[in-house]
Design an enzyme around this catalytic site. Structure first.
Site, mmCIF file in Angstrom:
data_model
loop_
_atom_site.group_PDB
_atom_site.id
_atom_site.type_symbol
_atom_site.label_atom_id
_atom_site.label_comp_id
_atom_site.label_asym_id
_atom_site.label_seq_id
_atom_site.Cartn_x
_atom_site.Cartn_y
_atom_site.Cartn_z
ATOM 1 N N ARG A 191 6.008 -77.440 7.791
ATOM 2 C CA ARG A 191 5.424 -77.474 6.444
ATOM 3 C C ARG A 191 4.119 -76.672 6.403
ATOM 4 O O ARG A 191 3.810 -76.006 5.414
ATOM 5 C CB ARG A 191 5.188 -78.931 6.032
ATOM 6 C CG ARG A 191 4.798 -79.099 4.583
ATOM 7 C CD ARG A 191 4.967 -80.534 4.132
ATOM 8 N NE ARG A 191 4.484 -80.707 2.771
ATOM 9 C CZ ARG A 191 3.485 -81.513 2.416
ATOM 10 N NH1 ARG A 191 2.876 -82.247 3.339
ATOM 11 N NH2 ARG A 191 3.089 -81.603 1.169
ATOM 12 N N HIS A 243 3.213 -73.645 3.723
ATOM 13 C CA HIS A 243 2.024 -73.698 2.869
ATOM 14 C C HIS A 243 1.083 -72.536 3.168
ATOM 15 O O HIS A 243 0.453 -71.995 2.257
ATOM 16 C CB HIS A 243 1.302 -75.037 3.047
ATOM 17 C CG HIS A 243 1.927 -76.157 2.277
ATOM 18 N ND1 HIS A 243 1.229 -76.948 1.392
ATOM 19 C CD2 HIS A 243 3.204 -76.615 2.250
ATOM 20 C CE1 HIS A 243 2.049 -77.846 0.857
ATOM 21 N NE2 HIS A 243 3.254 -77.669 1.375
ATOM 22 N N ASP A 293 -1.215 -65.805 7.300
ATOM 23 C CA ASP A 293 -2.435 -65.342 7.966
ATOM 24 C C ASP A 293 -3.288 -66.480 8.526
ATOM 25 O O ASP A 293 -4.453 -66.281 8.864
ATOM 26 C CB ASP A 293 -3.277 -64.503 6.996
ATOM 27 C CG ASP A 293 -3.809 -65.310 5.811
ATOM 28 O OD1 ASP A 293 -3.444 -66.508 5.670
ATOM 29 O OD2 ASP A 293 -4.591 -64.747 5.022
ATOM 30 N N ASN A 309 -2.621 -79.614 -0.745
ATOM 31 C CA ASN A 309 -2.524 -79.568 0.714
ATOM 32 C C ASN A 309 -3.041 -80.820 1.412
ATOM 33 O O ASN A 309 -2.959 -80.921 2.635
ATOM 34 C CB ASN A 309 -3.279 -78.343 1.255
ATOM 35 C CG ASN A 309 -2.536 -77.044 1.007
ATOM 36 O OD1 ASN A 309 -1.313 -77.021 0.979
ATOM 37 N ND2 ASN A 309 -3.274 -75.967 0.805
ATOM 38 N N PRO A 342 5.447 -74.578 -4.508
ATOM 39 C CA PRO A 342 6.469 -75.272 -5.307
ATOM 40 C C PRO A 342 6.163 -76.753 -5.395
ATOM 41 O O PRO A 342 5.696 -77.362 -4.435
ATOM 42 C CB PRO A 342 7.762 -75.011 -4.527
ATOM 43 C CG PRO A 342 7.318 -74.693 -3.130
ATOM 44 C CD PRO A 342 5.980 -74.037 -3.248
ATOM 45 N N HIS A 373 13.738 -79.728 4.225
ATOM 46 C CA HIS A 373 13.544 -81.117 3.820
ATOM 47 C C HIS A 373 14.532 -82.056 4.507
ATOM 48 O O HIS A 373 14.570 -83.250 4.216
ATOM 49 C CB HIS A 373 13.670 -81.250 2.298
ATOM 50 C CG HIS A 373 12.433 -80.819 1.571
ATOM 51 N ND1 HIS A 373 12.349 -80.761 0.195
ATOM 52 C CD2 HIS A 373 11.219 -80.422 2.033
ATOM 53 C CE1 HIS A 373 11.148 -80.345 -0.149
ATOM 54 N NE2 HIS A 373 10.443 -80.127 0.941
ATOM 55 N N ASP A 431 15.165 -87.166 4.386
ATOM 56 C CA ASP A 431 16.593 -87.372 4.641
ATOM 57 C C ASP A 431 16.719 -88.794 5.175
ATOM 58 O O ASP A 431 16.249 -89.095 6.270
ATOM 59 C CB ASP A 431 17.087 -86.357 5.669
ATOM 60 C CG ASP A 431 18.491 -86.651 6.202
ATOM 61 O OD1 ASP A 431 19.117 -87.623 5.743
ATOM 62 O OD2 ASP A 431 18.948 -85.907 7.084
ATOM 63 N N THR A 468 19.054 -88.751 8.937
ATOM 64 C CA THR A 468 18.618 -88.125 10.201
ATOM 65 C C THR A 468 17.289 -87.398 9.988
ATOM 66 O O THR A 468 17.216 -86.171 10.071
ATOM 67 C CB THR A 468 19.677 -87.129 10.722
ATOM 68 O OG1 THR A 468 19.930 -86.136 9.699
ATOM 69 C CG2 THR A 468 20.978 -87.835 11.071
#
Length: 325
Positions: A60, A64, A72, A91, A161, A191, A243, A246
């Site tokens: 993640r 981001h 960078d 964030n 998003p 996800h 999920d 799993t």
């Protein structure tokens, strides 16, 4: 449909290779730090032995980072004023284990190749490694990124998003980053790992519409499970698996969940409810190999977004601070 035609025209125009990504190469450190990937892999494995949170947190973090100023490592910069990218509201939910993973990998690399490898490249390698170590596909990571010199909380809004985005918004924000509809659907498959705070999807359970409190696209049994785990006014620290089956394994169960109404976010389930994206979701749900191939390709393209190369940026000594600060 007119916006869709315009979007794809825009994506085609954006897909022209920029000067930065043209300079990336899998062999960039062949002479200066030939063992960089094995050094990072060892650091990741050590961190994973301590906590499984590392996998989703690191992946993640890479997403981001790339979506804000390009890939960078600007997401890594910390400030006592709490005004860098990591401090932006979008964030604040990034897990500390992701940051810690990259910092430890950087320390290990610096011990053998001081001042040579960027934090941006370490983050890109680490994102690939956590996918592989959790059962997902391997792919070659292009290297040669430099670390950015800008990290401001105020530059984050509107670049990531959101959990309530529809397909049009998702396609637009990924398209701005030279990523196609197929890339977006494949990358959403990340996800299949990790967890989310209840507040990120509570509207779907309790206030979806004035006369319809529960989002009808949710599987009723799944909605009941979520309500049990996330009652109204729940402790804000409570999380649930993205999920439910799993959450620590990189697989295609995420897409199987979407087919069965078990997408946690609106932005997840819309991939199946919208007829434009449904065929791809159905294909990935039925064929894990196809998903893995598309995800690996999309990760390579994601890693090219907004990169700094050559004389741009710097090679940070410490991922959390600009050199000289």
């Amino acid at each position: 449909m007119e916006w869709w035609r315009c979007l794809f025209v825009g994506i085609v125009l954006l897909m022209a290779t920029g000067s930065g990504e043209a300079q990336l190469s899998p062999n960039f450190y062949q002479s200066s730090c030939p063992n960089v990937e094995s050094i990072v892999r060892q650091a990741i494995q050590q961190k994973l032995s301590q906590t499984s949170v590392t996998v989703a947190a690191t992946l993640r973090l890479f997403f981001h980072d790339c979506f804000i100023e390009g890939c960078d490592a600007s997401i890594m910069v910390a400030s006592p004023k709490h005004d860098t990218e990591r401090d932006a509201p979008d964030n604040l939910s990034l897990a500390g284990d992701g940051f810690d993973t990259i910092e430890k990998a950087k320390e290990a690399v610096e011990a053998q190749c001081p001042g040579v490898v960027s934090c941006a490249d370490i983050l890109a390698i680490a994102a690939r490694d956590v996918v592989v170590l959790s059962g997902g596909p391997s792919f070659i990571v292009e290297l040669g990124r430099r670390d950015g010199l800008i990290s401001q909380a105020g530059r984050v809004p509107g670049k990531l998003p959101g959990p309530d985005f529809d397909l049009k918004l998702l396609a637009w924000i990924f398209g701005k980053n030279n990523l196609t509809l197929l890339d977006m659907i494949a990358l959403s498959g990340a996800h299949t790992l990790g967890f989310s705070h209840c507040s990120r999807f509570a509207k779907r359970l309790y206030s979806f519409a004035p006369s319809l409190p529960v989002d009808p696209s949710l599987n009723p049994r799944y909605a009941q499970q979520l309500m049990h785990a996330c009652p109204q006014n729940v402790d804000p620290n409570i999380v649930v698996g993205m999920d439910p089956f799993t959450p620590n394994t990189f697989d295609n169960v995420y897409f199987k969940n979407l087919v069965n109404g078990r997408g946690l976010f609106t932005s997840d389930e819309v991939l199946f409810t919208n007829p434009l994206s449904r065929p791809v979701v159905s294909n990935f749900a039925a064929n894990q190999g196809n998903f893995f191939k598309a995800f690996a390709s999309a990760m390579v393209r994601l890693g090219r977004v907004g990169v700094k190369t050559g004389n741009e940026g710097e090679i940070r000594r410490d991922c959390t601070a600009f050199n000289g600060s």
